[in-house]
Write a protein that holds these residues in place. Structure first.
Motif, PDB file in Angstrom:
ATOM      1  N   ASP A  88       0.795  -1.371  -0.197  1.00 59.47           N
ATOM      2  CA  ASP A  88      -0.058  -0.136   0.141  1.00 59.47           C
ATOM      3  C   ASP A  88       0.889   1.300   0.021  1.00 59.47           C
ATOM      4  N   GLY A  89       2.022   1.195   0.016  1.00 56.70           N
ATOM      5  CA  GLY A  89       2.973   2.229  -0.013  1.00 56.70           C
ATOM      6  C   GLY A  89       3.387   2.851   1.177  1.00 56.70           C
ATOM      7  N   SER A  90       3.083   2.262   2.441  1.00 53.09           N
ATOM      8  CA  SER A  90       3.439   2.866   3.626  1.00 53.09           C
ATOM      9  C   SER A  90       4.570   1.927   4.410  1.00 53.09           C
ATOM     10  N   GLY A  91       4.965   2.632   5.362  1.00 47.94           N
ATOM     11  CA  GLY A  91       5.924   1.819   6.337  1.00 47.94           C
ATOM     12  C   GLY A  91       7.323   1.714   5.983  1.00 47.94           C
ATOM     13  N   VAL A  92       8.055   1.103   6.540  1.00 49.70           N
ATOM     14  CA  VAL A  92       9.444   0.881   6.532  1.00 49.70           C
ATOM     15  C   VAL A  92       9.880  -0.514   6.982  1.00 49.70           C
ATOM     16  N   GLN A  93      10.588  -1.226   6.150  1.00 53.43           N
ATOM     17  CA  GLN A  93      11.069  -2.538   6.461  1.00 53.43           C
ATOM     18  C   GLN A  93      12.486  -2.739   5.611  1.00 53.43           C
ATOM     19  N   LEU A  94      13.475  -3.444   6.416  1.00 51.41           N
ATOM     20  CA  LEU A  94      14.633  -3.771   5.431  1.00 51.41           C
ATOM     21  C   LEU A  94      14.873  -5.265   5.885  1.00 51.41           C
ATOM     22  N   VAL A  95      15.523  -5.773   4.837  1.00 51.09           N
ATOM     23  CA  VAL A  95      15.774  -7.097   4.444  1.00 51.09           C
ATOM     24  C   VAL A  95      17.574  -7.325   4.654  1.00 51.09           C
ATOM     25  N   VAL A 122      11.508  -1.013  12.663  1.00 52.46           N
ATOM     26  CA  VAL A 122      11.692  -0.050  13.688  1.00 52.46           C
ATOM     27  C   VAL A 122      10.565   0.154  14.240  1.00 52.46           C
ATOM     28  N   THR A 123      10.306   0.160  15.757  1.00 52.41           N
ATOM     29  CA  THR A 123       9.199   0.327  16.704  1.00 52.41           C
ATOM     30  C   THR A 123       9.399   1.401  17.408  1.00 52.41           C
ATOM     31  N   GLY A 124       8.379   2.348  18.041  1.00 59.67           N
ATOM     32  CA  GLY A 124       8.484   3.168  18.961  1.00 59.67           C
ATOM     33  C   GLY A 124       9.208   4.548  18.100  1.00 59.67           C
ATOM     34  N   SER A 125       9.228   5.360  19.272  1.00 61.16           N
ATOM     35  CA  SER A 125      10.020   6.395  18.714  1.00 61.16           C
ATOM     36  C   SER A 125      10.679   7.202  19.852  1.00 61.16           C
ATOM     37  N   GLY A 126      11.638   7.978  19.609  1.00 64.00           N
ATOM     38  CA  GLY A 126      12.444   8.666  20.707  1.00 64.00           C
ATOM     39  C   GLY A 126      13.388   7.634  21.440  1.00 64.00           C
TER      40      GLY A 126
END
Length: 277
Positions: A88-95, A122-126
């Motif tokens: 759907d074009g959202s989010g970030v995931q790395l292989v 990556v989850t959460g922030s700060g």
């Protein structure tokens, strides 16, 4: 008399067989049913290569660069398929890694390839931000196209294998006297191995690759030589290393050989491998 015998033989066998000998039957061509069936298979090595490359691009996404994923997928997709592949074009995931596995042939130059994919999100922030990594199983449909293997549709996330039971066979008895006699030699070798001077402590002609930098010998927790005899003996060593800010305990199978010089002899390390359970 001879003439009458010839005439009698001709009458019995037939003159035609003398002039036109009977034809021998054609040899029966042996066929291999499995070889015939394999003609409809997808080349396994190429299928694994394409599926692994495709899986890396498919499970890699970044909403800030959506076109990059699509352009990479197009290289291995059959023409006419949508390179967005359901994203759907959202989010970030790395292989981080892909490992191709079983190729299941489906006939008609079609197959499915199972690929293990190591992904990180990556989850959460700060201060609460953290990276979570895990393995995913992905089945990729492929087919033999016009001169090469291509992906023919959307892959599917599937489950990963679970642990299986295994009972190791009983090991040999230990030779307590031999274990005590050779413990210091093994310990000296392990220390030299970690420091990069293993050639000085190993047996002549031994081919033992260096461990590389960053590994320190900490302790030889246990050493037991298998019961036996002869100038070559095998034992099990439990070793503690220091690396990466931690202690790591490992088990090795070590082969010793008796080295003689003049009237003296000693035991030295000939080979080091992982312990086969």
């Amino acid at each position: 008399m001879v003439i009458w015998l010839v005439i009698g033989l001709a009458a019995f066998t037939g003159v035609r067989t003398w002039i036109f000998p009977a034809k021998q039957p054609a040899p029966v061509q042996q066929t291999d049913p499995q070889a015939e069936a394999r003609k409809d298979d997808v080349p396994e090595a190429e299928a694994q290569q394409v599926a692994a490359r495709f899986a890396r691009s498919y499970m890699n996404w970044n909403s800030q660069a959506p076109d990059q994923r699509a352009s990479e997928l197009e290289a291995d997709l059959a023409k006419g398929l949508d390179p967005k592949m359901g994203w759907d074009g959202s989010g970030v995931q790395l292989v981080a890694q892909t490992i191709p596995g079983t190729v299941t042939q489906a006939g008609g130059k079609r197959a499915r390839v199972l690929v293990d994919v190591r992904v990180s999100t990556v989850t959460g922030s700060g201060k609460n931000q953290r990276t979570v990594s895990s393995w995913r199983g992905l089945e990729v449909p492929v087919a033999q196209g016009d001169g090469r293997v291509v992906v023919t549709g959307e892959p599917a996330i599937v489950g990963m294998p679970t642990a299986a039971k295994y009972r190791a066979p009983d090991g040999p008895e230990a030779d307590a006297q031999m274990s005590a006699q050779t413990r210091d030699s093994v310990k000296d070798f392990l220390s030299s191995w970690a420091s990069g001077t293993e050639d000085q402590a190993a047996a002549p002609g031994a081919d033992i690759a260096p461990l590389g930098s960053g590994v320190q010998f900490d302790a030889l927790d246990s050493w037991a030589v298998d019961a036996g005899s002869g100038d070559k003996r095998t034992g099990t060593a439990t070793v503690r290393w220091k690396l990466g800010g931690a202690q790591l305990q490992q088990t090795y199978q070590i082969t010793l050989t008796k080295v003689s010089a003049s009237s003296a002899s000693r035991w030295q390390v000939q080979a080091v491998t992982a312990k086969t359970a």
